[in-house]
Write a protein that holds these residues in place. Structure first.
Motif, PDB file in Angstrom:
ATOM      1  N   TRP A  49     -19.486  32.748   3.544  1.00 44.53           N
ATOM      2  CA  TRP A  49     -20.490  31.839   3.190  1.00 44.53           C
ATOM      3  C   TRP A  49     -21.747  32.418   2.861  1.00 44.53           C
ATOM      4  CZ3 TRP A  49     -25.140  30.019   5.209  1.00 44.53           C
ATOM      5  CH2 TRP A  49     -25.896  29.204   4.846  1.00 44.53           C
ATOM      6  N   SER A  50     -22.608  32.045   1.675  1.00 43.82           N
ATOM      7  CA  SER A  50     -23.752  32.557   1.483  1.00 43.82           C
ATOM      8  C   SER A  50     -24.717  31.522   1.215  1.00 43.82           C
ATOM      9  CB  SER A  50     -23.899  33.693   0.331  1.00 43.82           C
ATOM     10  OG  SER A  50     -23.192  34.623   0.451  1.00 43.82           O
ATOM     11  N   GLY A  51     -25.906  31.428   1.916  1.00 46.84           N
ATOM     12  CA  GLY A  51     -26.965  30.311   1.589  1.00 46.84           C
ATOM     13  C   GLY A  51     -28.101  30.388   2.502  1.00 46.84           C
ATOM     14  N   SER A  52     -28.717  29.474   2.335  1.00 44.81           N
ATOM     15  CA  SER A  52     -29.854  29.283   3.448  1.00 44.81           C
ATOM     16  C   SER A  52     -29.573  28.494   4.626  1.00 44.81           C
ATOM     17  CB  SER A  52     -30.953  28.678   2.865  1.00 44.81           C
ATOM     18  OG  SER A  52     -32.051  28.249   3.647  1.00 44.81           O
ATOM     19  N   ILE A  53     -29.670  29.258   5.831  1.00 42.80           N
ATOM     20  CA  ILE A  53     -29.341  28.835   7.071  1.00 42.80           C
ATOM     21  C   ILE A  53     -29.988  27.568   7.458  1.00 42.80           C
ATOM     22  CG2 ILE A  53     -29.112  29.442   9.644  1.00 42.80           C
ATOM     23  CD1 ILE A  53     -28.572  32.383   8.847  1.00 42.80           C
ATOM     24  N   GLY A  54     -31.080  27.365   6.927  1.00 46.30           N
ATOM     25  CA  GLY A  54     -31.973  26.302   7.547  1.00 46.30           C
ATOM     26  C   GLY A  54     -32.243  26.053   9.131  1.00 46.30           C
ATOM     27  N   THR A  55     -32.136  24.853   9.562  1.00 38.94           N
ATOM     28  CA  THR A  55     -32.699  24.841  10.994  1.00 38.94           C
ATOM     29  C   THR A  55     -31.255  24.922  11.882  1.00 38.94           C
ATOM     30  OG1 THR A  55     -34.424  23.112  10.471  1.00 38.94           O
ATOM     31  CG2 THR A  55     -33.413  23.052  12.843  1.00 38.94           C
ATOM     32  N   VAL A  56     -31.419  26.001  12.944  1.00 37.42           N
ATOM     33  CA  VAL A  56     -30.244  25.789  13.939  1.00 37.42           C
ATOM     34  C   VAL A  56     -30.384  24.758  15.059  1.00 37.42           C
ATOM     35  CG1 VAL A  56     -29.055  27.501  15.415  1.00 37.42           C
ATOM     36  CG2 VAL A  56     -30.245  28.347  13.394  1.00 37.42           C
ATOM     37  N   LEU A  57     -29.394  23.936  15.019  1.00 29.22           N
ATOM     38  CA  LEU A  57     -29.343  22.621  15.724  1.00 29.22           C
ATOM     39  C   LEU A  57     -28.715  22.713  17.028  1.00 29.22           C
ATOM     40  CD1 LEU A  57     -28.904  20.182  12.802  1.00 29.22           C
ATOM     41  CD2 LEU A  57     -31.143  20.659  13.859  1.00 29.22           C
ATOM     42  N   PRO A  58     -29.312  22.787  18.325  1.00 31.14           N
ATOM     43  CA  PRO A  58     -28.178  22.560  19.438  1.00 31.14           C
ATOM     44  C   PRO A  58     -27.917  21.185  19.781  1.00 31.14           C
ATOM     45  CG  PRO A  58     -30.739  22.638  19.942  1.00 31.14           C
ATOM     46  CD  PRO A  58     -30.691  22.779  18.639  1.00 31.14           C
ATOM     47  N   ALA A  59     -26.500  21.268  20.227  1.00 34.23           N
ATOM     48  CA  ALA A  59     -25.880  19.844  20.554  1.00 34.23           C
ATOM     49  C   ALA A  59     -24.661  19.986  21.230  1.00 34.23           C
ATOM     50  CB  ALA A  59     -25.720  18.927  18.894  1.00 34.23           C
ATOM     51  N   MET A  60     -24.590  19.408  22.340  1.00 34.19           N
ATOM     52  CA  MET A  60     -23.215  19.281  23.214  1.00 34.19           C
ATOM     53  C   MET A  60     -22.782  20.884  23.506  1.00 34.19           C
ATOM     54  SD  MET A  60     -21.619  16.040  21.321  1.00 34.19           S
ATOM     55  CE  MET A  60     -20.456  15.849  22.698  1.00 34.19           C
ATOM     56  N   GLY A  61     -23.592  21.538  23.978  1.00 37.56           N
ATOM     57  CA  GLY A  61     -23.096  22.940  24.244  1.00 37.56           C
ATOM     58  C   GLY A  61     -23.027  23.936  23.216  1.00 37.56           C
ATOM     59  N   PHE A  62     -23.467  23.444  22.056  1.00 33.02           N
ATOM     60  CA  PHE A  62     -22.983  24.308  20.659  1.00 33.02           C
ATOM     61  C   PHE A  62     -24.563  24.541  19.979  1.00 33.02           C
ATOM     62  CE2 PHE A  62     -19.035  22.935  21.575  1.00 33.02           C
ATOM     63  CZ  PHE A  62     -18.093  24.053  21.010  1.00 33.02           C
ATOM     64  N   LEU A  63     -24.472  25.503  19.228  1.00 27.26           N
ATOM     65  CA  LEU A  63     -25.611  26.063  18.261  1.00 27.26           C
ATOM     66  C   LEU A  63     -25.027  25.739  16.905  1.00 27.26           C
ATOM     67  CD1 LEU A  63     -26.767  29.110  20.052  1.00 27.26           C
ATOM     68  CD2 LEU A  63     -27.924  26.937  20.179  1.00 27.26           C
ATOM     69  N   ASN A  64     -25.552  24.988  16.050  1.00 24.30           N
ATOM     70  CA  ASN A  64     -24.868  24.441  15.001  1.00 24.30           C
ATOM     71  C   ASN A  64     -25.751  24.789  13.461  1.00 24.30           C
ATOM     72  OD1 ASN A  64     -22.784  22.614  16.343  1.00 24.30           O
ATOM     73  ND2 ASN A  64     -24.801  22.278  17.152  1.00 24.30           N
ATOM     74  N   VAL A  65     -25.049  25.138  12.470  1.00 28.24           N
ATOM     75  CA  VAL A  65     -25.749  25.530  11.079  1.00 28.24           C
ATOM     76  C   VAL A  65     -24.954  24.335  10.154  1.00 28.24           C
ATOM     77  CG1 VAL A  65     -25.984  26.729   9.088  1.00 28.24           C
ATOM     78  CG2 VAL A  65     -26.273  27.756  11.249  1.00 28.24           C
ATOM     79  N   ILE A  66     -25.731  23.523   9.725  1.00 26.35           N
ATOM     80  CA  ILE A  66     -25.165  22.201   9.019  1.00 26.35           C
ATOM     81  C   ILE A  66     -25.532  22.285   7.385  1.00 26.35           C
ATOM     82  CG2 ILE A  66     -24.664  19.658   8.864  1.00 26.35           C
ATOM     83  CD1 ILE A  66     -23.403  21.028  11.202  1.00 26.35           C
ATOM     84  N   GLN A  67     -24.675  22.687   6.588  1.00 29.34           N
ATOM     85  CA  GLN A  67     -25.039  22.754   5.053  1.00 29.34           C
ATOM     86  C   GLN A  67     -24.110  21.767   4.547  1.00 29.34           C
ATOM     87  OE1 GLN A  67     -27.892  23.283   4.137  1.00 29.34           O
ATOM     88  NE2 GLN A  67     -28.722  24.783   5.584  1.00 29.34           N
ATOM     89  N   ALA A  68     -24.374  21.326   3.359  1.00 28.99           N
ATOM     90  CA  ALA A  68     -23.564  20.488   2.618  1.00 28.99           C
ATOM     91  C   ALA A  68     -22.034  21.074   2.519  1.00 28.99           C
ATOM     92  CB  ALA A  68     -23.961  20.141   1.131  1.00 28.99           C
TER      93      ALA A  68
END
Length: 241
Positions: A174-193
């Protein structure tokens, strides 16, 4: 159309035909999970092309290469749910019986069943799934998590990042803008469409970094220093010190 009634069934015949059916399923998530890392591409698969012993999945939301020699079987599972949504899937099994990756039909049973109509199934042969390697050390609690730190510093740079996951049986990019790294429930998450990355806290112990002619290439290592198959690339320099 033959109505499908099974819950879980082995796909009979060529695995590449089963995988190619995802071009008719609408939105599909190709999920690869290993060692506390989950790498997911999301959207319509526009092309499946066979070259020798590999399949290339392509389109605006997909970029993956599947090694057919690593596949033992394809399991169709029409039972998984998320809340009220049914999320049927094709699970690619390796020769050890573990799941190499899953192709999840996000548009539900109707899309899945319609796309799978030309496939043959054997519900009596549905195998027991062997758990894929996922054990990781817990977060030490000392300083920032190396996985999240690298993602956050790459996100702060202008330009496009690339995240590749290369594991037995499949490699996905995947290539793109990472955006905000979101911590939740013991994970670090990158969420894009068109992409999700989920890193279990503590899964990444550090990075091996090299500078190529036009990019910094960082390979994720587990807490013992073994490579995990996740690569982060960026044209700019990412300083983790």
């Amino acid at each position: 159309m033959n109505a499908l009634t099974f819950e879980r069934a082995l796909v009979v015949g060529d695995p590449s035909a089963a995988i190619a059916s995802v071009t008719r399923m609408g939105r599909v998530m190709l999920a690869v999970a290993r060692h506390g890392i989950t790498h997911e591409r999301i959207g319509a698969v526009e092309m499946v092309q066979r070259v020798d012993h590999t399949l290339r999945l392509g389109g605006s939301a997909h970029d993956a290469v599947i090694d057919l020699s690593a596949l033992k079987a394809i399991l169709a599972d029409r039972t998984p749910r998320m809340g009220s949504r049914v999320l049927p899937r094709l699970q690619a099994l390796g020769h050890d019986g573990a799941i190499l990756f899953a192709l999840i039909a996000l548009d539900g049973l109707a899309a899945f069943d319609g796309a799978a109509d030309e496939l043959a199934f054997d519900p009596s042969a549905a195998p027991t799934i062997v758990a894929a390697p996922q054990a990781v050390a817990g977060a030490s609690g000392e300083g920032p998590d190396p996985g999240g730190l690298a993602l956050e510093r790459a996100a702060a740079k202008p330009g496009i990042a690339q995240l590749r996951f290369v594991v037995p049986g499949v490699r996905q990019r995947w290539s793109g803008s990472i955006g905000t790294v979101l911590p939740a429930m013991g994970f670090l998450n990158v969420i894009q469409a068109d992409f999700h990355l989920h890193l279990r806290a503590g899964a990444i112990g550090g990075w091996h970094s090299e500078r190529s002619a036009d990019a910094q290439v960082m390979q994720a290592l587990d807490p013992s220093g073994a490579p995990l198959g996740l690569f982060l690339e960026h044209a700019d320099v990412i300083d983790l010190d």
